[in-house]
Enzyme design. Sequence first.
Site, PDB file in Angstrom:
ATOM      1  N   GLU A 198      -6.164   6.896  -1.538  1.00 43.17           N
ATOM      2  CA  GLU A 198      -6.069   5.521  -0.253  1.00 43.17           C
ATOM      3  C   GLU A 198      -6.759   4.229  -1.072  1.00 43.17           C
ATOM      4  O   GLU A 198      -6.058   3.261  -0.974  1.00 43.17           O
ATOM      5  CB  GLU A 198      -6.909   5.897   0.895  1.00 43.17           C
ATOM      6  CG  GLU A 198      -6.266   6.884   1.743  1.00 43.17           C
ATOM      7  CD  GLU A 198      -4.673   6.399   2.155  1.00 43.17           C
ATOM      8  OE1 GLU A 198      -4.754   4.935   2.691  1.00 43.17           O
ATOM      9  OE2 GLU A 198      -3.657   7.112   2.001  1.00 43.17           O
ATOM     10  N   HIS A 225       1.681   4.295  -3.043  1.00 45.77           N
ATOM     11  CA  HIS A 225       1.528   5.861  -2.959  1.00 45.77           C
ATOM     12  C   HIS A 225       2.646   6.324  -3.624  1.00 45.77           C
ATOM     13  O   HIS A 225       2.493   7.363  -4.506  1.00 45.77           O
ATOM     14  CB  HIS A 225       1.589   6.245  -1.436  1.00 45.77           C
ATOM     15  CG  HIS A 225       0.284   5.917  -0.765  1.00 45.77           C
ATOM     16  ND1 HIS A 225      -0.977   6.808  -1.324  1.00 45.77           N
ATOM     17  CD2 HIS A 225      -0.038   5.571   0.357  1.00 45.77           C
ATOM     18  CE1 HIS A 225      -2.047   6.536  -0.493  1.00 45.77           C
ATOM     19  NE2 HIS A 225      -1.465   5.787   0.454  1.00 45.77           N
ATOM     20  N   HIS A 251       0.687  -1.417  -0.150  1.00 46.02           N
ATOM     21  CA  HIS A 251      -0.091   0.107   0.119  1.00 46.02           C
ATOM     22  C   HIS A 251       0.816   1.245   0.075  1.00 46.02           C
ATOM     23  O   HIS A 251       0.711   2.128  -0.649  1.00 46.02           O
ATOM     24  CB  HIS A 251      -0.899  -0.032   1.236  1.00 46.02           C
ATOM     25  CG  HIS A 251      -1.720   1.291   1.323  1.00 46.02           C
ATOM     26  ND1 HIS A 251      -2.871   1.398   0.870  1.00 46.02           N
ATOM     27  CD2 HIS A 251      -1.358   2.377   2.005  1.00 46.02           C
ATOM     28  CE1 HIS A 251      -3.475   2.653   1.382  1.00 46.02           C
ATOM     29  NE2 HIS A 251      -2.490   3.104   1.866  1.00 46.02           N
ATOM     30  N   GLU A 252       2.003   1.473   0.901  1.00 48.79           N
ATOM     31  CA  GLU A 252       2.657   2.590   1.038  1.00 48.79           C
ATOM     32  C   GLU A 252       3.610   2.892  -0.280  1.00 48.79           C
ATOM     33  O   GLU A 252       3.832   3.934  -0.664  1.00 48.79           O
ATOM     34  CB  GLU A 252       3.505   2.640   2.187  1.00 48.79           C
ATOM     35  CG  GLU A 252       2.887   2.338   3.492  1.00 48.79           C
ATOM     36  CD  GLU A 252       1.862   3.513   3.758  1.00 48.79           C
ATOM     37  OE1 GLU A 252       2.045   4.732   3.188  1.00 48.79           O
ATOM     38  OE2 GLU A 252       0.904   3.594   4.307  1.00 48.79           O
TER      39      GLU A 252
END
Length: 270
Positions: A198, A139, A135-136
């Site tokens: 997100e 980004h 997820h990070e």
Amino acid sequence: MKKVILSASAALLLIVACSTNPFTGKKDLNFVSNNQIFPTAFAQYDQFLKENKVIKGTSQAQMVTSVGQKIKAAAEKYLNANGYQGYLDGYQWEYNLVDSKDVNAWCMPGGKIVVYTGILPITKDEAGLATVMGHEVAHALVNHGAQRMSATTLQELGAAGVGVATSGQSATAQQLYQQAYGVTTQYAGILPFSRKHENEADEIGLILMAIAGYNPDKAIEFWQRMSANSGGSAPPEFLSTHPSDATRISNITAQIPNAKAQAAKFGVKF
């Protein structure tokens, strides 16, 4: 004349300030280049490491590095296979475990990753950690930080336009217009924009963890644990930069089949 110039400037920015998202194929608002943002991000990361306790040599620290390297390799595989060779040029990958009770992890532009020890009881295992790190990293891969900077610049340009348009009115009226503009753009623009990021990071993160060999079904279990840990203390979704736990889990459930399909293209099946 000033109103015309501001409007023309905003229109020009919207026309030229787009980059292609390699995972969705869509155009994203972004007029901040990697050459602009990476040096600052790298310097801030190094300063953060100097000011915090970095854990080295433990099994947990080694797990952070191992999972991070697998996620990086998955990103390279995906990007190269989809015609984005060289997309990661300039990235300087680094993975560090930092001693902190905060339940958090983050990835700076350019691949600089930090995982806090406080989140490890919730990640529990490599699959849970891959959910977070995927997820990070997502980004960073699609330049969400630069996009937020770009959106803020447009918001500020719009505020200047409101100032010009109301310059002939009383100070009180001008203040009310600026407050109305700020509230409207924050809740109708900036916050939904962040929630979109997100959701996008969740979707891309699932793809990365699946290509890296981690079953994306495990992401649901992780977010369920995160939800239980929060104890329902999150603000209402429309007031937040993040989707609600229920929304996130529902979205991830719908996104998992695509993540598995993408992984299957690289011979990874679940």
